[in-house]
Write a protein that holds these residues in place. Structure first.
Motif, short mmCIF file in Angstrom:
data_model
loop_
_atom_site.label_atom_id
_atom_site.label_comp_id
_atom_site.label_asym_id
_atom_site.label_seq_id
_atom_site.Cartn_x
_atom_site.Cartn_y
_atom_site.Cartn_z
N LEU A 257 51.38 3.43 25.60
CA LEU A 257 50.11 3.79 26.22
C LEU A 257 50.28 4.15 27.70
CD1 LEU A 257 47.56 1.28 24.63
CD2 LEU A 257 47.83 3.73 24.15
N PHE A 258 51.54 4.18 28.14
CA PHE A 258 51.82 4.56 29.53
C PHE A 258 52.82 5.71 29.61
CE2 PHE A 258 50.00 0.38 29.67
CZ PHE A 258 49.18 0.42 30.78
N VAL A 259 52.92 6.51 28.53
CA VAL A 259 53.83 7.65 28.56
C VAL A 259 53.36 8.71 29.56
CG1 VAL A 259 54.77 7.36 26.25
CG2 VAL A 259 52.69 8.72 26.57
N GLU A 260 52.07 8.69 29.89
CA GLU A 260 51.53 9.44 31.01
C GLU A 260 50.61 8.48 31.77
OE1 GLU A 260 51.68 14.07 29.46
OE2 GLU A 260 49.72 13.10 29.60
N ASN B 202 47.98 6.12 33.11
CA ASN B 202 46.81 5.45 32.57
C ASN B 202 45.56 5.97 33.29
OD1 ASN B 202 45.43 3.32 31.08
ND2 ASN B 202 45.28 2.24 33.02
N PRO B 203 44.47 6.27 32.60
CA PRO B 203 44.17 6.03 31.18
C PRO B 203 44.32 7.23 30.27
CG PRO B 203 42.13 6.48 32.31
CD PRO B 203 43.22 6.62 33.34
N ILE B 204 45.19 8.19 30.60
CA ILE B 204 45.32 9.38 29.76
C ILE B 204 45.67 9.02 28.32
CG2 ILE B 204 46.68 11.48 29.38
CD1 ILE B 204 46.87 11.77 32.44
N PRO B 205 46.77 8.26 28.07
CA PRO B 205 47.13 7.99 26.67
C PRO B 205 46.11 7.11 25.94
CG PRO B 205 49.02 7.70 28.12
CD PRO B 205 47.82 7.79 29.00
N VAL B 206 45.55 6.11 26.62
CA VAL B 206 44.63 5.21 25.93
C VAL B 206 43.34 5.93 25.56
CG1 VAL B 206 43.53 4.17 27.98
CG2 VAL B 206 43.73 2.86 25.86
N LYS B 207 42.90 6.87 26.38
CA LYS B 207 41.70 7.63 26.01
C LYS B 207 41.98 8.49 24.77
CE LYS B 207 38.10 8.41 28.85
NZ LYS B 207 37.29 9.16 29.84
N TRP B 208 43.14 9.11 24.73
CA TRP B 208 43.47 9.90 23.55
C TRP B 208 43.58 9.01 22.33
CZ3 TRP B 208 47.42 10.16 19.94
CH2 TRP B 208 47.40 11.28 19.10
N ALA B 209 44.21 7.84 22.47
CA ALA B 209 44.32 6.91 21.34
C ALA B 209 42.94 6.50 20.83
CB ALA B 209 45.13 5.68 21.75
N CYS B 210 42.04 6.20 21.74
CA CYS B 210 40.68 5.82 21.33
C CYS B 210 39.95 6.97 20.66
CB CYS B 210 39.89 5.31 22.54
SG CYS B 210 40.41 3.67 23.10
N SER B 211 40.25 8.19 21.09
CA SER B 211 39.63 9.35 20.43
C SER B 211 40.11 9.48 18.99
CB SER B 211 39.92 10.64 21.21
OG SER B 211 41.25 11.10 21.00
N LEU C 160 43.05 13.94 36.56
CA LEU C 160 43.75 13.60 35.32
C LEU C 160 43.39 14.63 34.26
CD1 LEU C 160 43.30 9.72 35.22
CD2 LEU C 160 45.18 11.05 36.18
N THR C 161 44.31 14.86 33.35
CA THR C 161 44.11 15.81 32.26
C THR C 161 44.39 15.13 30.94
OG1 THR C 161 46.41 16.56 32.59
CG2 THR C 161 44.66 17.86 33.64
N VAL C 162 43.96 15.73 29.84
CA VAL C 162 44.14 15.11 28.53
C VAL C 162 45.63 15.01 28.20
CG1 VAL C 162 41.89 15.87 27.70
CG2 VAL C 162 43.92 17.30 27.31
N LYS D 220 53.34 14.55 23.84
CA LYS D 220 53.29 13.08 23.89
C LYS D 220 52.43 12.49 22.78
CE LYS D 220 55.51 12.54 27.90
NZ LYS D 220 55.56 13.90 28.42
N LYS D 221 51.68 13.32 22.09
CA LYS D 221 50.74 12.81 21.10
C LYS D 221 51.42 12.13 19.93
CE LYS D 221 46.95 15.90 22.32
NZ LYS D 221 46.08 17.03 21.92
N ALA D 222 52.53 12.68 19.46
CA ALA D 222 53.23 12.08 18.33
C ALA D 222 53.76 10.69 18.70
CB ALA D 222 54.38 12.98 17.88
N THR D 223 54.21 10.54 19.94
CA THR D 223 54.71 9.24 20.40
C THR D 223 53.62 8.18 20.39
OG1 THR D 223 56.37 10.28 21.81
CG2 THR D 223 55.75 8.02 22.37
N VAL D 224 52.45 8.53 20.93
CA VAL D 224 51.34 7.58 20.96
C VAL D 224 50.84 7.30 19.55
CG1 VAL D 224 49.01 7.15 21.82
CG2 VAL D 224 50.70 8.26 23.29
N LYS D 225 50.76 8.34 18.72
CA LYS D 225 50.30 8.14 17.34
C LYS D 225 51.24 7.23 16.57
CE LYS D 225 48.64 10.62 13.28
NZ LYS D 225 48.36 11.96 12.67
N GLN D 226 52.53 7.39 16.76
CA GLN D 226 53.49 6.52 16.06
C GLN D 226 53.33 5.07 16.51
OE1 GLN D 226 55.77 7.47 13.52
NE2 GLN D 226 55.70 5.23 13.35
N ALA D 227 53.11 4.86 17.80
CA ALA D 227 52.89 3.50 18.29
C ALA D 227 51.62 2.91 17.69
CB ALA D 227 52.80 3.52 19.82
N MET D 228 50.58 3.71 17.55
CA MET D 228 49.34 3.24 16.92
C MET D 228 49.60 2.84 15.47
SD MET D 228 46.63 6.02 18.47
CE MET D 228 45.19 5.27 17.69
#
Length: 293
Positions: free
Chosen positions: A243-246, A248-257, A270-272, A277-285
């Motif tokens: 959740l810190f690959v970019e 904060n709070p960029i990754p956590v907002k995307w995860a919540c979406s 900040l940008t989306v 990086k999305k596959a990395t966060v999704k795999q962690a989820m």
């Protein structure tokens, strides 16, 4: 004393950039259902630095109103100008917040005496429980244990959020302050360790995504059940780092979406989350059990 898993709540936004008040209410109900022990509204994860003063106060009022006393609400009211922090803290008190969280001033790099005088002035100006927040990796300002200990003697300064991740330093601080002064973790990867050392809770980014799991780990750690706390935390460890690959709070907002909790919209500068990086966060989820596909 406020204890347990205290979510550093994101501030949901519409694609236009406006605060999404409907999703904010939905998020609050989600956390109450999920066992979160308290909500930190408009902290730095809540994009406090890009909300206007009016928006900041409006979000605090909405969170307090919607929670309606069911769990504690801690309002983020820190600023790098003392007068601004006092104004925000007054607004939080008027809204009915249970406590305030005050980040160390960023960019202007005050001395330790400047930090002491800053927080002392806010405490004297507003009669509400106040929690200090030290996150040198984001503020370029590191508040020493000695300064925290001095401030802990002020009656309405009741705790500190330590986001240094330095467990030796955290242990020394816990040993040095009075029992009724709470040391909270602000670093998800080391939060269970700090609570096992006597920390009173975790002000958590990860709790936005897996609130029930973070609450369980916090309860076990505070109870001193080391093996069970580590086992619970191991299940969600992938999120603590990914959740810190970019910033904060960029990754956590995307995860919540991805959980349908909000849009991924975020305020400039900040940008989306970047596509790569999305596959990395999704795999962690997925690894943490937040989603299945």
């Amino acid at each position: 004393m406020i204890t347990g898993s205290l979510v550093a709540l994101i501030t949901p936004m519409l694609s236009s950039g406006a605060v999404d008040t409907k999703k904010l209410d939905d998020l609050i109900e989600f956390h109450i259902r999920s066992g979160t022990h308290g909500i930190v509204a408009v902290g730095t994860t809540g994009e406090s630095s890009t909300l206007t003063t009016k928006e900041h106060a409006d979000v605090i009022r909405q969170v307090v109103r919607t929670v309606n006393g069911r769990i504690p609400v801690i309002a983020g009211t820190g600023a790098n100008a003392t007068h601004e922090a006092i104004d925000l803290t007054l607004a939080a008190k008027e809204a009915g917040a249970d406590a305030c969280l005050l980040v160390t001033p960023y960019y202007n790099k005050p001395t330790q005496e400047g930090l002491f005088q800053h927080f002392k002035a806010i405490a004297e100006a507003v009669d509400i429980p106040q929690i200090l927040y030290n996150v040198p990796g984001r503020t370029a300002c590191d508040m020493s244990n000695e300064t925290v200990i001095r401030l802990s003697k002020i009656s309405n300064i009741v705790g500190v959020k330590d986001a240094t991740g330095d467990l030796i330093r955290g242990k020394e601080l816990i040993a040095a302050v009075a029992e009724d002064f709470a040391v909270y973790s602000g670093d998800d990867p080391t939060a269970v360790d700090l609570m096992l050392l006597g920390g009173k809770g975790n002000i958590s980014v990860t709790a936005n995504v897996v609130p029930t799991s973070v609450a369980k780990a916090a309860e076990l750690a505070i109870a001193g059940d080391k093996a069970s706390a580590y086992a619970a935390d191991d299940l969600i460890k992938p999120l603590h780092t990914k959740l810190f690959v970019e910033s904060n709070p960029i990754p956590v907002k995307w995860a919540c979406s991805q959980l349908g909790l909000c849009d991924e919209a975020i305020r400039l500068p900040l940008t989306v989350l970047s596509e790569d990086k999305k596959a990395t966060v999704k795999q962690a989820m997925m690894d943490a059990g937040a989603i299945t596909v």
